[in-house]
Structure formats: structure tokens, C-alpha cells
Design an enzyme around this catalytic site. Structure first.
Site, PDB file in Angstrom:
ATOM      1  N   ASN A   7      39.552 111.913 147.879  1.00 20.88           N
ATOM      2  CA  ASN A   7      40.792 111.365 147.180  1.00 20.88           C
ATOM      3  C   ASN A   7      40.874 112.299 145.843  1.00 20.88           C
ATOM      4  OD1 ASN A   7      42.866 110.317 145.966  1.00 20.88           O
ATOM      5  ND2 ASN A   7      42.059 108.228 146.137  1.00 20.88           N
ATOM      6  N   LYS A  14      37.788 111.281 143.772  1.00 22.90           N
ATOM      7  CA  LYS A  14      36.756 110.203 144.381  1.00 22.90           C
ATOM      8  C   LYS A  14      36.311 110.736 145.626  1.00 22.90           C
ATOM      9  CE  LYS A  14      39.484 106.511 142.494  1.00 22.90           C
ATOM     10  NZ  LYS A  14      40.374 105.390 142.490  1.00 22.90           N
ATOM     11  N   ARG A  80      42.831 112.077 151.308  1.00 23.02           N
ATOM     12  CA  ARG A  80      44.053 111.189 151.123  1.00 23.02           C
ATOM     13  C   ARG A  80      45.060 112.385 150.787  1.00 23.02           C
ATOM     14  NH1 ARG A  80      45.711 108.255 145.750  1.00 23.02           N
ATOM     15  NH2 ARG A  80      47.311 106.944 146.470  1.00 23.02           N
ATOM     16  N   HIS A 167      51.203 103.665 148.762  1.00 19.34           N
ATOM     17  CA  HIS A 167      49.957 102.868 149.102  1.00 19.34           C
ATOM     18  C   HIS A 167      49.818 102.420 150.693  1.00 19.34           C
ATOM     19  CE1 HIS A 167      50.222 101.083 144.572  1.00 19.34           C
ATOM     20  NE2 HIS A 167      49.415 102.206 144.788  1.00 19.34           N
ATOM     21  N   GLY A 199      49.043 101.141 139.802  1.00 24.31           N
ATOM     22  CA  GLY A 199      50.175 100.996 140.163  1.00 24.31           C
ATOM     23  C   GLY A 199      50.286  99.907 141.136  1.00 24.31           C
ATOM     24  N   ARG A 228      54.164 101.737 134.455  1.00 25.32           N
ATOM     25  CA  ARG A 228      55.848 101.864 135.056  1.00 25.32           C
ATOM     26  C   ARG A 228      56.647 100.940 134.794  1.00 25.32           C
ATOM     27  NH1 ARG A 228      53.056 104.044 140.266  1.00 25.32           N
ATOM     28  NH2 ARG A 228      52.144 106.126 139.648  1.00 25.32           N
ATOM     29  N   ASP A 269      46.239  97.418 130.647  1.00 25.43           N
ATOM     30  CA  ASP A 269      45.049  96.899 131.703  1.00 25.43           C
ATOM     31  C   ASP A 269      45.187  95.366 131.563  1.00 25.43           C
ATOM     32  OD1 ASP A 269      42.471  95.778 131.952  1.00 25.43           O
ATOM     33  OD2 ASP A 269      41.834  98.093 132.248  1.00 25.43           O
ATOM     34  N   MET A 270      45.434  94.957 132.904  1.00 22.42           N
ATOM     35  CA  MET A 270      45.581  93.391 132.889  1.00 22.42           C
ATOM     36  C   MET A 270      44.522  92.699 132.526  1.00 22.42           C
ATOM     37  SD  MET A 270      47.477  91.175 134.065  1.00 22.42           S
ATOM     38  CE  MET A 270      48.504  91.772 135.175  1.00 22.42           C
ATOM     39  N   ARG A 271      43.160  93.125 132.105  1.00 17.19           N
ATOM     40  CA  ARG A 271      42.448  92.246 131.681  1.00 17.19           C
ATOM     41  C   ARG A 271      42.399  92.007 130.031  1.00 17.19           C
ATOM     42  NH1 ARG A 271      37.917  95.584 134.684  1.00 17.19           N
ATOM     43  NH2 ARG A 271      39.457  97.028 134.340  1.00 17.19           N
ATOM     44  N   GLY A 319      45.082  91.888 142.051  1.00 20.01           N
ATOM     45  CA  GLY A 319      45.270  90.829 143.070  1.00 20.01           C
ATOM     46  C   GLY A 319      44.030  90.267 143.595  1.00 20.01           C
ATOM     47  N   ASN A 321      41.373  90.039 141.647  1.00 19.11           N
ATOM     48  CA  ASN A 321      40.382  89.876 140.419  1.00 19.11           C
ATOM     49  C   ASN A 321      41.338  88.800 139.282  1.00 19.11           C
ATOM     50  OD1 ASN A 321      37.910  91.189 141.226  1.00 19.11           O
ATOM     51  ND2 ASN A 321      39.067  93.217 140.503  1.00 19.11           N
ATOM     52  N   GLU A 375      40.088 101.650 150.277  1.00 21.74           N
ATOM     53  CA  GLU A 375      41.147 102.937 151.156  1.00 21.74           C
ATOM     54  C   GLU A 375      40.251 103.892 151.760  1.00 21.74           C
ATOM     55  OE1 GLU A 375      43.736 102.435 147.330  1.00 21.74           O
ATOM     56  OE2 GLU A 375      44.770 103.646 148.738  1.00 21.74           O
TER      57      GLU A 375
HETATM   58  P1  ADP Z   1      44.156 101.769 140.664  1.00 25.02           P
HETATM   59  O1  ADP Z   1      43.209 102.064 141.649  1.00 25.02           O
HETATM   60  O2  ADP Z   1      45.459 101.856 140.936  1.00 25.02           O
HETATM   61  O3  ADP Z   1      43.538 102.425 139.188  1.00 25.02           O
HETATM   62  P2  ADP Z   1      42.848  99.208 140.342  1.00 25.02           P
HETATM   63  O4  ADP Z   1      42.884  98.539 142.119  1.00 25.02           O
HETATM   64  O5  ADP Z   1      41.471  99.620 140.073  1.00 25.02           O
HETATM   65  O6  ADP Z   1      43.816 100.176 140.223  1.00 25.02           O
HETATM   66  O7  ADP Z   1      43.418  97.955 139.615  1.00 25.02           O
HETATM   67  C1  ADP Z   1      43.496  98.377 138.173  1.00 25.02           C
HETATM   68  C2  ADP Z   1      43.868  97.163 137.719  1.00 25.02           C
HETATM   69  O8  ADP Z   1      43.157  95.697 137.891  1.00 25.02           O
HETATM   70  C3  ADP Z   1      43.994  96.996 135.969  1.00 25.02           C
HETATM   71  O9  ADP Z   1      45.240  96.630 135.453  1.00 25.02           O
HETATM   72  C4  ADP Z   1      42.799  95.946 135.642  1.00 25.02           C
HETATM   73  O10 ADP Z   1      43.078  95.460 134.538  1.00 25.02           O
HETATM   74  C5  ADP Z   1      42.881  94.874 136.837  1.00 25.02           C
HETATM   75  N1  ADP Z   1      41.525  94.231 136.612  1.00 25.02           N
HETATM   76  C6  ADP Z   1      40.415  94.481 137.164  1.00 25.02           C
HETATM   77  N2  ADP Z   1      39.704  93.682 137.266  1.00 25.02           N
HETATM   78  C7  ADP Z   1      40.343  92.512 136.563  1.00 25.02           C
HETATM   79  C8  ADP Z   1      40.170  91.102 136.235  1.00 25.02           C
HETATM   80  N3  ADP Z   1      38.759  90.656 136.491  1.00 25.02           N
HETATM   81  N4  ADP Z   1      41.034  90.457 135.950  1.00 25.02           N
HETATM   82  C9  ADP Z   1      42.204  90.999 135.823  1.00 25.02           C
HETATM   83  N5  ADP Z   1      42.698  91.893 136.130  1.00 25.02           N
HETATM   84  C10 ADP Z   1      41.594  92.877 136.621  1.00 25.02           C
END
Ligand code: ADP
Length: 598
Positions: A7, A14, A80, A167, A199, A228, A269-271, A319, A321, A375
Site C-alpha cells: 500500500n 505499508k 492497493r 474504501h 477518512g 475533510r 484525531d478522534m482521541r 469504529g 475503538n 485491508e
Molecule cells: P486511517 O487508516 O484512515 O488513517 P484509522 O483506521 O487508523 O485511519 O483510524 C484513525 C482514527 O481512529 C483517528 O481519528 C483516531 O483518533 C481514531 N482512533 C484510534 N484509536 C482510538 C480510540 N481508542 N478511541 C477513539 N478513537 C480512536
């Protein structure tokens, strides 16, 4: 098969070497921020080390040579590729013409396809002796119906504008994993798969086919994403332009400075956003609300699009985590029959070993599942299937075919009821499957319309009575029997059997046997198939060539290699005794390959 998956992004790489059947990883390579002074590389679990600040195209050759050396005997490489355009709607074996066609698609995906193409060129040069296969993110959405594919603009305005969706490798993979976990064929399920990473996109998977998805001509449409915007009023774009921004500025704004990042004022970043929202940050709270609301809106819409839904799948970084986000999304889905078990949602953990976690409440009509996407594994499965198919074309594999006349399997109780107390079956001649024999005993099978006389009993006795007839026999008897694999007689029609010492009316047991191939585990390995796979077998006969689909693979050390068809099937293909068929293998992913051929 041992497969390398690649990828290759514009600044990241990757690559993995893994087993396409078990998913076991042999090598893992991650390179990040390539081309910058901070470039790093990691092999397996070793710490990241600096990489020279060369552009990605200058380092690929060396990296791939090392990857293939570390990976051992790699049998095929899966690449990919983000955009397959109109042309590539399934994984494709790469030759020079395909590589050129992928290069010609660069205008459709200027950010991704150049790097994907560079990866293909470098990997083919580093390992020319094995098949290379392109696996396209857009391919799974090749089944979008016209009404989902088009934008409501005049057709000649932008002739190539249409919704492609992305995706797809992940959506297709988690849909298959979810179906396996639900114990139902993918072809019988309506699923909504939510790939929520940096994404994000959602897909309506109706009976195995993508019929709607939230990303469109570009990955900008749809859900709120890390950076986005997803959906917005095109009037808003006009306003940004009217204020004096040029196209690149608007592009950067909507692709890199919007979404979770733009709303929350963080990196997206969601975290971080969840942590700050928990401390009362209003912008982060708004970002979470927008994200969840937009997704819930799509779920409702896709349930309506498919006329119902059996399961909703959460996958990728967010989704898998974020229980908080899943909780927000699921809050108002009760009307669909989906409700969340809060404890299970909080405890959900998925990984490669246990990829599915059910977070639905008891008795929920619609399942809510967390599924680990993979993937690389999906690409490896596709690459193995295509490579084996290519291999099969080069090296045909033949299978002897035997024609099964109508016959009867009996329990010992039935033998005694029909032939007298204490009676045991008398072997007449051995059959090709070890231990099986035709008996001296025959019976009359009595249907509602007519009877079949002198139907041969086969031994040894079995745990269930089973009468195997052809479709023509069914018409004669006046019974409509299902096509079933041997042993699966539940809820099949019954008939009356008449023997010299009595008759027996069975409540079930009449089937039309599903065509199948018996083989040993060694045969299965040689053919690249496994027990339960469905394959195709081509028969070249005099004037009535035929390809049989839905041929079930049955593997046991006790079997001898042989395909069994019934008399109707044999007649349709003008088969004579001792004919042979050509297996057209579809690997362990037989169903998947068949689906994507539709
Ligand atoms: P990509 O491969 O598209 O870069 P990922 O599938 O790795 O993305 O997802 C990245 C997203 O998942 C980020 O927004 C990250 O903050 C979120 N994420 C990862 N771990 C956690 C967690 N424990 N709680 C909330 N969000 C998480």
C-alpha cells in the site's frame, strides 16, 4: 499462499507478507513521512529508525528487494490501488497494459494513483517472477446502480463525473467477516458497513453488492472525516470562491482543514477530540455531534435504500475503538430494531484473532457489530484468488467425473423395517469412495404421483435415511425436493419406501444431491481450495460443452478424487463414463470471487 501486499502512498508505505488463508503475518514494513527530514521506517516490531530524506520513488526498489528477501518465497504480490475508474471493477492481474492503464487513471486520483503506480513499477522490477495483482478501492462499488452513481447535473457538463465510492476493499472484507459471524450467506443479508478511520465512509451492502456509498467522485463527499468536510451545500463552495480563494485554496480548506479538525480546532484525531470534549471543550463537543449525526442520517437513509437492514457494522480506527461514538450513533436507531447493549459496547475489543464483537442488546432485530478490518488480508485474499485463477489457466487441473444414479442410504433401523429383523446389507460391488459399496438390496420409492422401482441401496448404513434422485425423478414421483449437500435432509420432503419385509413412510429424506467433488486434503492443497468452497468445473464434451457452477468441495482423508453429478446433469453435458472436468479454482474465497463476477 504467501502473499506480499503493498500500500504505497505519496509519503507513506505499508507492506506486509502474510498467508492469504490464515492471515498469519511473516513480515511487516511501515515507512512514514517519506521524503521529509523526519522520514522513518519500521520492520516488524523493531523501533522506527530514520530513513534518508529521498522521495518515495527513489527508495522503493531497495525496500521491496529487502521485503521479498525477508518474506521468503512470496508467491504473488497484491497492490492497493485507490482508483480503478470505469475499467477496473475487480482485482486484476497486472501486465504492462494494465500498469499503463492504472497510470492513465492518475487524473482521477492525483493524490494517490501516482504513488500506487510507482509501487507497482518498482515491485514488478524487484520480483518479476510472480504474479502482481491490483486491488482497487473503487472496485467493490462497481455494482452501484445508475440512480446511486449519477449526480443531478446535465450529462454533458462533466462527462466523466460519477460517483465511484472508496474504501471498497474494507467494506467488502468486513461485510464478509460479518456474514460469517452471523452464520448466514452474505447473499442473504442487508448490511450497513461504517468504515470510520481518518477518512470515513459508509456503504449499503445489499445481498453482497455495494448499492450505495457515501464517498462519491472523490473521497470528499459524505461523512464528516478527520480533516475533510464531507457533504456540504455546493453554494458554500461558491461563497468561498466569491470571497477570492482560488481552487487550490478551496481544495486545501475542504480536504485538509475541515471535518473534525476544522470544527474542533485540533488535528482531527478522534482521541484528542474525545478527551477535550470530556473536559468541556465546546468545539470538540460540536465536532462529535456533527460526526455522529451525519453517520446516523446515512444509516437511516441506507436502511430505506435497501428496504431494511440485518446488521450495522462499525470498523476502522474510530469504529473499532470508540465506544462513545458508537453510543452516540446508535442512540436513536431503536425504530429500526437496533439497540445497543451499553456494557458490551464499552467492553468491545476486536483483533485479528477475534475480529467480531456483537454489541447489540438482547433480542435486537438488527445486529450491531464491531468488526476488525484488515485491508492487507483482504488484498492478500484477492491477490491469491486472481493469481491462482491465472495459474489455473496455464496449468489445467482435471478431475474424474462419476455419474450417480438414483440411490438410497438407510439407517440400520430402516434396513430391518424394510428387509426384516436382524437383516444386514449385502455388499454387491465397491464404489470409488473408499469403504462405500452398492448393495444387492433394492427398494421401491413411492411418491404421490408414481413410483420408482428397483432403486439401489448403498452401504454402509448411515445415521439418517436419505434418498437421492434427479430432477426428472422428482417430476416422475410428483415431489419437489431441494438441492442439498449429502446429510442435510432437515425439512426435505418424505416418501414411502417399500421393501420385501415391509414399507416405511419417511417424514423427510428426499433430496436432489448438490453436485460436489470429493478430494483428500492433499488434493485440496494442490487445487488451492478448501472444504465447503464452491468452484466451477468445465466439461469439454462432444457438442455440449458446459461449465458447472456451485460445485461443492468436500475434503476428507477418506475420500478419493472424484466429481459426482446426477444423471440429469450428466445428460445435459453429454457426459460418458470416465469423463473428466477442468477445475476453475476460486481459492478459499470462492463465494467472493463469484459475487464480484456478477
Ligand atoms: P486511517 O487508516 O484512515 O488513517 P484509522 O483506521 O487508523 O485511519 O483510524 C484513525 C482514527 O481512529 C483517528 O481519528 C483516531 O483518533 C481514531 N482512533 C484510534 N484509536 C482510538 C480510540 N481508542 N478511541 C477513539 N478513537 C480512536
Amino acid at each position: 499462499m504467501r502473499i506480499a501486499t503493498i500500500n504505497c502512498g505519496s509519503s507513506s508505505l505499508k507492506a506486509d507478507v502474510l498467508d492469504s488463508v490464515t492471515g498469519a503475518r511473516f513480515v511487516r514494513l511501515r515507512a512514514e513521512r517519506v521524503g521529509t527530514d523526519d522520514a522513518t521506517i519500521r520492520w516488524n516490531d523493531a523501533p522506527a529508525v530514520p530513513l534518508p530524506a529521498k522521495g518515495i520513488e527513489h527508495i522503493l526498489g531497495d525496500l521491496f528487494t529487502e521485503l521479498f528477501e525477508r518474506g521468503g518465497s512470496v508467491q504473488a504480490v497484491g497492490h492497493r490501488v485507490v482508483h480503478g475508474g470505469e475499467r477496473f471493477v475487480r482485482p486484476t492481474l497486472i501486465d504492462d497494459a494494465v500498469a499503463e492503464a492504472i497510470e492513465s487513471l492518475i487524473p482521477l486520483a492525483p493524490l494517490h494513483n501516482p504513488a500506487n503506480h510507482a509501487g507497482i513499477v518498482a515491485a514488478r522490477a524487484a520480483l518479476p517472477s510472480v504474479p502482481h495483482v491490483a486491488v482497487f478501492d473503487t472496485a467493490f462499488h462497481g455494482t452501484l446502480p445508475t440512480r446511486a452513481k449519477h449526480y443531478a447535473i446535465a450529462p454533458d457538463l462533466l462527462p466523466n463525473a460519477r460517483r465511484f465510492g472508496f474504501h471498497g476493499t474494507s467494506h467488502g472484507y468486513v461485510a464478509r467477516v460479518a456474514a460469517t459471524a452471523l452464520g448466514a450467506p452474505l447473499e442473504s443479508l442487508r448490511l450497513i458497513t461504517c468504515h470510520l478511520g481518518s477518512g470515513a465512509s459508509v456503504c449499503a451492502v445489499e445481498y453482497g453488492r455495494s448499492v450505495e456509498t457515501s464517498m462519491g467522485m472523490t473521497p470528499l463527499e459524505g461523512l464528516v472525516m478527520g480533516t475533510r468536510s464531507g457533504d456540504l451545500d455546493p453554494g458554500l463552495v461558491l461563497e468561498l470562491v466569491r470571497q477570492g480563494r482560488d481552487v487550490d485554496a478551496v481544495d486545501t480548506l475542504l480536504n485538509r482543514k475541515s471535518g473534525l479538525a476544522g470544527v474542533s480546532g485540533t488535528s482531527g484525531d478522534m482521541r484528542d477530540i474525545e478527551a477535550k470534549a470530556a473536559k468541556g471543550d465546546e468545539r470538540c463537543r460540536l465536532a462529535l455531534k456533527l460526526f455522529a449525526h451525519r453517520l446516523r442520517k446515512y444509516i437511516g437513509a441506507y436502511a430505506a435504500t435497501m428496504g431494511g437492514v440485518d446488521a450495522i457494522v462499525f470498523t476502522a480506527g474510530i469504529g473499532q475503538n470508540s465506544p462513545g461514538l458508537r453510543h452516540r450513533v446508535a442512540q436513536r436507531l431503536d425504530f429500526l430494531g437496533a439497540h445497543l447493549d451499553e456494557d458490551r459496547n464499552r467492553d468491545a475489543k476486536v483483533d485479528a484473532a477475534a475480529p467480531v464483537f456483537d454489541i447489540s442488546g438482547t433480542n435486537a432485530r438488527v445486529k450491531l457489530l464491531v468488526v476488525a478490518t484488515d485491508e492487507a488480508r483482504a488484498i492478500a485474499e484477492h491477490a491469491a484468488a486472481v493469481a491462482q485463477e491465472a495459474d489455473a489457466v496455464q496449468a489445467p487441473k482435471t478431475i474424474p467425473i462419476a455419474v450417480s444414479a438414483r440411490h438410497i442410504h438407510l439407517t440400520q433401523d430402516a434396513v430391518e423395517a424394510l428387509f426384516g429383523p436382524g437383516h444386514t446389507l449385502t455388499p454387491r460391488n465397491e464404489l470409488s469412495q473408499p469403504g462405500q459399496f452398492a448393495c444387492e438390496e433394492t427398494l421401491t420409492v413411492i411418491g404421490p404421483k408414481r413410483s420408482l422401482e428397483r432403486v439401489r441401496v448403498l452401504g454402509p448404513t448411515r445415521p439418517k435415511n436419505q434418498i437421492e434422485v434427479s430432477r426428472t425423478d422428482e417430476f416422475w414421483l410428483g415431489v419437489d425436493a431441494p438441492v442439498r449437500r449429502s446429510g442435510d435432509v432437515a425439512n426435505s420432503p418424505g416418501v414411502t419406501l417399500e421393501g420385501p419385509a415391509g414399507s416405511l413412510t419417511l417424514s423427510e429424506g428426499l433430496i436432489c444431491a448438490a453436485r460436489h467433488i470429493h478430494m483428500t486434503p492433499a488434493d485440496a492443497e494442490a487445487f488451492g481450495v478448501k472444504n465447503g468452497d464452491l468452484v466451477e468445473v468445465r466439461v469439454d464434451s462432444n457438442g455440449r460443452d458446459l461449465t458447472f457452477g456451485d460445485v461443492l468441495i468436500r475434503v476428507s482423508p477418506k475420500y478419493a478424487l472424484e466429481m459426482h453429478v446426477d444423471t440429469d446433469e450428466a445428460n445435459a453435458a453429454e457426459l460418458s463414463r470416465r469423463d473428466e472436468g477442468l477445475l476453475i479454482p476460486t481459492e478459499g474465497t470462492a463465494r467472493l470471487t463469484r459475487l464480484e463476477r456478477r
